[in-house]
Structure formats: structure tokens, C-alpha cells
Design an enzyme around this catalytic site. Structure first.
Site, PDB file in Angstrom:
ATOM      1  N   TYR A  43     -32.681  23.209 -34.564  1.00  0.00           N
ATOM      2  CA  TYR A  43     -31.931  22.854 -35.782  1.00  0.00           C
ATOM      3  C   TYR A  43     -31.509  21.383 -35.747  1.00  0.00           C
ATOM      4  O   TYR A  43     -31.690  20.643 -36.706  1.00  0.00           O
ATOM      5  CB  TYR A  43     -30.704  23.768 -35.889  1.00  0.00           C
ATOM      6  CG  TYR A  43     -29.830  23.486 -37.093  1.00  0.00           C
ATOM      7  CD1 TYR A  43     -30.188  23.934 -38.363  1.00  0.00           C
ATOM      8  CD2 TYR A  43     -28.638  22.763 -36.965  1.00  0.00           C
ATOM      9  CE1 TYR A  43     -29.387  23.680 -39.467  1.00  0.00           C
ATOM     10  CE2 TYR A  43     -27.840  22.508 -38.064  1.00  0.00           C
ATOM     11  CZ  TYR A  43     -28.211  22.960 -39.311  1.00  0.00           C
ATOM     12  OH  TYR A  43     -27.425  22.695 -40.408  1.00  0.00           O
ATOM     13  N   SER A  96     -27.008  17.158 -41.127  1.00  0.00           N
ATOM     14  CA  SER A  96     -25.988  17.882 -40.350  1.00  0.00           C
ATOM     15  C   SER A  96     -25.342  16.940 -39.348  1.00  0.00           C
ATOM     16  O   SER A  96     -26.029  16.139 -38.706  1.00  0.00           O
ATOM     17  CB  SER A  96     -26.622  19.056 -39.595  1.00  0.00           C
ATOM     18  OG  SER A  96     -25.676  19.610 -38.702  1.00  0.00           O
TER      19      SER A  96
END
Ligand SMILES: NC(=O)c1ccc[n+]([C@@H]2O[C@H](COP(=O)([O-])OP(=O)(O)OC[C@H]3O[C@@H](n4cnc5c(N)ncnc54)[C@H](O)[C@@H]3O)[C@@H](O)[C@H]2O)c1
Length: 252
Positions: free
Chosen positions: A154, A141
Site C-alpha cells: 500500500y 497517503s
């Protein structure tokens, strides 16, 4: 490479970025094992791949669970043979300021996004070692490249995936296996729309994407094309790399 049978495991292949990766890899000549939790969506993806003239199988696998992965790799071997390409796209998103993230939520995000990448890799490395050829590609990400507020669990899990890429590139390179990752920025998928629906994208996806250098949100095919390249024979001299495909959100 001519005698290597291209069999790809795609985790998270039932939806979004993973589904498009299944299509792109099938188009470039791989048979596909889809590992996901969503049985119905996997079945329809498998039908698509079969219609493209490639072999496909589906395995209900929770990538955070070693026993589940063991069953998945056994079924994959039975149906398609040894695995030479692995793309780990399965992942979960979570939000919250640090003081509101409890230990169980932290552990869950780490278990799927980081431990899952490790466990799935362990399942396929022996096959790639036997072939003397392999491609491992993680979907990480861009939030781990830039930092991002209210999602430290995350972001940390995806930062771990980028570090895992580097460590394994060094370790597995001598065995003919490359290890790379592709960090998406803002790609229109059910995960992104869900985040938007929960107010996680101020002003919405399209408004935020209009401020990117390319002025638009990413599509799953943008990610899948990069992954298909990294999985190709031609990309065999690229390893340990983080290939940003993000419309210019972040570069270095
Ligand atoms: N869409 C974006 O903008 C974006 C941005 C950055 C990173 N990512 C990453 O890209 C990857 C794909 O995301 P997406 O947007 O396609 O999401 P998605 O929700 O559309 O697809 C994710 C898939 O993973 C599967 N999955 C979830 N947990 C699983 C588990 N424990 N075991 C097996 N399968 C599991 C889901 O069933 C689903 O099919 C994820 O790792 C995500 O973190 C996406």
C-alpha cells in the site's frame, strides 16, 4: 477560466473522502461524473448533486481496467461533455508484514492504487489539452511520507502516486494542466473503520488521533476542502505539490 465548463470526474466518489469531494466540487460549480464500483451509493450521491442544482452522472468503472475506463469516459462525454477536473480518490487498503504478502496481493494493490491513477489520468488528459486547462488531483497517503509498518504494498503504491504527481506536473504544466496530490492521515471513513475493526489501528482511531498535534481524527470535509481549493482557478500556480492535510501527523 470564465468560458471553461467545469466537469469533474471523481473516482471513488461513492464513499468516504471521494463522496465529500463530490459535494465540495458541486458546491463550487462543477458538474460531477462519479466513477466507482458501488452502483447504489453512486446513485444516491448523484441524486444529492442534482438536488444541489448541478448535473451528475454515474459510471461503474474499475479504475484498474482500461476497458472499463474507456466505457466510463464515453458515458461521461455523452452525459456531461469534456472533463476539465479529475480527482482520483478510489483506492484499496491492505495490510500484512512483507513475508506474508503474496505476489497476487502486491499486484492487486498496485493495479488499483497506482496503475489506476495512471489509467484514469490518460483518459482525461486529451479533454484537458483541448480545453487548455485542467486540474488533476490524486488522493495519496501520509503513510508514503512517513513510512508505515505492515503495509509495504500500500505504502509503495501511494509513494508511486506522489512520484506520478511530480512527473506529470512537469509534463503537463505547459498545457495548462496542474497536477497535485493530497495525502490523508487518519480520516474517518468506511475504509478507516474497517481497518480499525480488523485490529489495524492499535487502541482504535480515537485513541491514536488523540496523540496528533490537533488531537482529533480527520473528517472527509477536511480533505474535500483542500481538493476543492486545488481544483480552483486561484490554485493555478500550484503544481507538483503534496498538500498534507493530516492534523500534524507529518510535515516538512
Ligand atoms: N481514510 C483514511 O484515513 C485514508 C488515509 C490515507 C489514504 N486514504 C486514501 O483515500 C482514498 C479514499 O479512501 P476512503 O477512506 O474514502 O475509502 P472508502 O473505502 O470509503 O472509499 C473508497 C471508494 O473507492 C472505491 N473503489 C475501490 N476500488 C475501486 C476500483 N478498482 N475502481 C473504482 N472504484 C473503486 C470503493 O468502491 C469506494 O467507494 C483512498 O485512495 C485511500 O487509500 C484514506
Amino acid at each position: 477560466m470564465t468560458d471553461i465548463v467545469k466537469v469533474a470526474v471523481v473516482t471513488g466518489g461513492a464513499s468516504g473522502i471521494g463522496a465529500e469531494i463530490c459535494r465540495y466540487l458541486a458546491k463550487s460549480g462543477s458538474d460531477i461524473a462519479i466513477w466507482d464500483l458501488n452502483e447504489a451509493a453512486m446513485a444516491s450521491m448523484a441524486a444529492e448533486i442534482t438536488a444541489m442544482g448541478r448535473r451528475a452522472t454515474t459510471c461503474v468503472v474499475d479504475i484498474s481496467n482500461q476497458e472499463s475506463i474507456a466505457a466510463g469516459i464515453a458515458k461521461t462525454h455523452e452525459d456531461l461533455g469534456l472533463v476539465t477536473i479529475m480527482v482520483n480518490s478510489a483506492g484499496i487498503h491492505a495490510t500484512g508484514p512483507i513475508m506474508e504478502i503474496d505476489e497476487a496481493t502486491w499486484d492487486k494493490v498496485m493495479a488499483v492504487n497506482l496503475k489506476g491513477a495512471f489509467l484514469v489520468t490518460k483518459a482525461v488528459v486529451p479533454d484537458m489539452e483541448a480545453a487548455g486547462w485542467g486540474r488533476i488531483i490524486y488522493i495519496s497517503s501520509s503513510s508514503a511520507q512517513t513510512g508505515s509498518p505492515d503495509m509495504c504494498h500500500y505504502v509503495a503504491s501511494k509513494g508511486g502516486v506522489i512520484a506520478l504527481t511530480k512527473a506529470l506536473a512537469v509534463e503537463l504544466g505547459p498545457k495548462g494542466i496542474t497536477v497535485n496530490n493530497v495525502p490523508p492521515g487518519m480520516v474517518v471513513t468506511p475504509m478507516l473503520r474497517n481497518l480499525e475493526g480488523n485490529g489495524g489501528i492499535p487502541g482504535g482511531v480515537e485513541a491514536m488521533a488523540s496523540r496528533l498535534p490537533v488531537r482529533k481524527a480527520g473528517q472527509p470535509e477536511n480533505m474535500a476542502a483542500a481538493v476543492a481549493f486545488l481544483a480552483s482557478e486561484e490554485a493555478g500556480y500550484i503544481t507538483g505539490h503534496t498538500l498534507s492535510v493530516n492534523g500534524g501527523r507529518y510535515f516538512n
